[in-house]
Design a protein around this motif. Structure first.
Motif, short mmCIF file in Angstrom:
data_model
loop_
_atom_site.label_atom_id
_atom_site.label_comp_id
_atom_site.label_asym_id
_atom_site.label_seq_id
_atom_site.Cartn_x
_atom_site.Cartn_y
_atom_site.Cartn_z
N VAL A 6 0.84 -1.20 0.00
CA VAL A 6 0.00 0.00 0.00
C VAL A 6 0.87 1.26 0.00
N GLU A 7 1.90 1.25 0.84
CA GLU A 7 2.80 2.40 0.93
C GLU A 7 3.49 2.67 -0.41
N MET A 8 3.95 1.61 -1.06
CA MET A 8 4.60 1.77 -2.36
C MET A 8 3.63 2.32 -3.39
N ASN A 9 2.39 1.84 -3.40
CA ASN A 9 1.40 2.34 -4.36
C ASN A 9 1.14 3.83 -4.16
N GLN A 10 1.05 4.25 -2.91
CA GLN A 10 0.83 5.67 -2.64
C GLN A 10 2.02 6.49 -3.13
N LEU A 11 3.21 5.98 -2.90
CA LEU A 11 4.42 6.68 -3.32
C LEU A 11 4.52 6.74 -4.84
N ILE A 12 4.25 5.62 -5.50
CA ILE A 12 4.32 5.55 -6.96
C ILE A 12 3.29 6.48 -7.59
N SER A 13 2.10 6.54 -7.00
CA SER A 13 1.07 7.46 -7.49
C SER A 13 1.54 8.90 -7.39
N ARG A 14 2.23 9.23 -6.30
CA ARG A 14 2.72 10.59 -6.10
C ARG A 14 3.75 10.98 -7.15
N THR A 15 4.55 10.00 -7.60
CA THR A 15 5.62 10.32 -8.57
C THR A 15 5.07 10.83 -9.90
N THR A 16 3.81 10.51 -10.19
CA THR A 16 3.23 10.91 -11.48
C THR A 16 2.60 12.30 -11.43
N GLN A 17 2.57 12.91 -10.25
CA GLN A 17 2.00 14.24 -10.14
C GLN A 17 2.91 15.27 -10.79
N ARG A 18 2.32 16.37 -11.20
CA ARG A 18 3.06 17.37 -11.98
C ARG A 18 4.29 17.90 -11.25
N ASP A 19 4.19 18.06 -9.93
CA ASP A 19 5.32 18.63 -9.20
C ASP A 19 6.45 17.63 -8.97
N HIS A 20 6.20 16.35 -9.30
CA HIS A 20 7.22 15.30 -9.12
C HIS A 20 7.86 14.86 -10.44
N THR A 21 7.20 15.11 -11.53
CA THR A 21 7.63 14.55 -12.82
C THR A 21 8.45 15.56 -13.62
N TYR A 22 9.63 15.12 -14.04
CA TYR A 22 10.43 15.87 -14.98
C TYR A 22 11.16 14.85 -15.86
N TYR A 23 10.67 14.60 -17.04
CA TYR A 23 11.09 13.52 -17.91
C TYR A 23 10.72 12.15 -17.33
N LYS A 24 10.96 11.97 -16.04
CA LYS A 24 10.66 10.70 -15.36
C LYS A 24 9.81 10.96 -14.11
N PRO A 25 9.02 9.96 -13.69
CA PRO A 25 8.30 10.08 -12.41
C PRO A 25 9.29 9.89 -11.26
N ARG A 26 9.31 10.81 -10.26
CA ARG A 26 10.39 10.81 -9.29
C ARG A 26 9.88 10.97 -7.85
N ILE A 27 10.71 10.50 -6.91
CA ILE A 27 10.52 10.84 -5.52
C ILE A 27 11.75 11.64 -5.07
N SER A 28 11.60 12.42 -4.02
CA SER A 28 12.72 13.18 -3.52
C SER A 28 13.54 12.35 -2.54
N PHE A 29 14.75 12.80 -2.26
CA PHE A 29 15.57 12.14 -1.23
C PHE A 29 14.81 12.08 0.09
N GLU A 30 14.14 13.17 0.46
CA GLU A 30 13.42 13.21 1.73
C GLU A 30 12.27 12.21 1.74
N GLU A 31 11.58 12.06 0.63
CA GLU A 31 10.50 11.06 0.57
C GLU A 31 11.06 9.65 0.72
N PHE A 32 12.21 9.42 0.11
CA PHE A 32 12.87 8.11 0.29
C PHE A 32 13.20 7.88 1.75
N LEU A 33 13.70 8.89 2.42
CA LEU A 33 14.11 8.74 3.82
C LEU A 33 12.91 8.52 4.75
#
Length: 270
Positions: free
Chosen positions: A96-123
């Motif tokens: 569930v946690e991964m799905n929420q995170l993966i969904s967030r990567t596709t949002q406009r403020d996270h995507t630049y060429y690729k869907p991304r998470i920040s270092f802080e989100e990883f931590l």
């Protein structure tokens, strides 16, 4: 020690234009080798995960829910760093946690060429998700080189070094690979890190193709994807699916680490 191996760093045709092998082909081959589990870690997505799960279930092999996600130091749209990290769900809460995170990567403020998470989100990822350092595009190598470059330019790297140590300590496993070239130095660095932070080494194949023929097909895909540019030399790497014996032989030939170290890493992977 059992003479078997779990392929957990694995790309199919769902890793868009970076593989010409279907998930069915991988699963069929894993079953034929007597392997007990398999994980698919597509680039930035979990496409067709349920079909993969169902096919694994039908063939009596354990399915692991994973992804090779993209990470960024900053969401500044002009920065295209795209560090790689493997995430695998340890349990349903992790799923569930991964799905929420993966969904967030596709949002406009996270995507630049690729869907991304920040270092802080990883931590902030919990212990319900297994966190693995991945390939040469990992922050444990790529970000390290960036810090070294800044030092050469006389810049203050204190904050970046602190972030590096936070990242290194948050991973559950450090991933060694059998490829030649820069990977040899990376393996040695990870071995030192594993001793420093008491983190186990595990062994990965970074598989993109079932066999040599499928690897040639992948090269043509990448040729079209890059509009005729053959890339940065990645095609020289053997990224085909490995049996236990082939994996051991590949590490034997590489010789970057003592045999007992990579044999323990292979067993730790299982």
């Amino acid at each position: 020690m059992t003479n078997n191996y779990v392929v957990y760093h694995l790309h199919t045709m769902d890793s868009l234009l970076d593989s010409a092998t279907s998930y069915q082909e991988y699963i069929d081959y894993a079953v034929s080798l007597g392997q007990k589990a398999i994980c698919f870690t597509e680039h930035g997505n979990v496409y067709n995960w349920y079909k993969k799960y169902e096919y694994c279930k039908k063939n009596g092999i354990k399915f692991l829910y994973g992804i090779e996600c993209y990470m960024t130091e900053t969401f500044d749209e002009n920065i295209r760093d795209n560090y790689h990290t493997i995430l695998i769900a340890k349990n349903f809460d992790g799923f569930v946690e991964m799905n929420q995170l993966i969904s967030r990567t596709t949002q406009r403020d996270h995507t630049y060429y690729k869907p991304r998470i920040s270092f802080e989100e990883f931590l902030n990822i919990s212990d319900n998700v297994i966190k693995i350092s991945a390939c040469l595009a990992s922050p444990l190598w790529k970000f390290l080189n960036k810090i070294a470059e800044l030092k050469q330019n006389g810049e203050d790297t204190t904050a970046k070094e602190e972030m590096y140590h936070r990242l290194a300590q948050h991973y559950d496993y450090y991933e060694i690979q059998y490829h030649d070239g820069e990977q040899c130095a990376y393996n040695k660095w990870l071995w030192d890190l594993s001793e420093k932070f008491n983190k186990p080494l595990i062994a990965a194949t970074d598989t993109h193709s079932l066999n040599k023929y499928k690897a040639e097909c992948r090269i043509m895909l990448k040729y079209g994807k890059t509009d005729g540019d053959w890339g940065d030399g990645e095609n020289q790497y053997d990224l085909t699916y490995k049996s236990y014996e082939q994996l051991v032989n590949a590490f034997d030939e590489q010789g970057s680490l003592p045999r007992d170290v990579y044999m323990k890493a292979i067993e730790e992977t299982n």
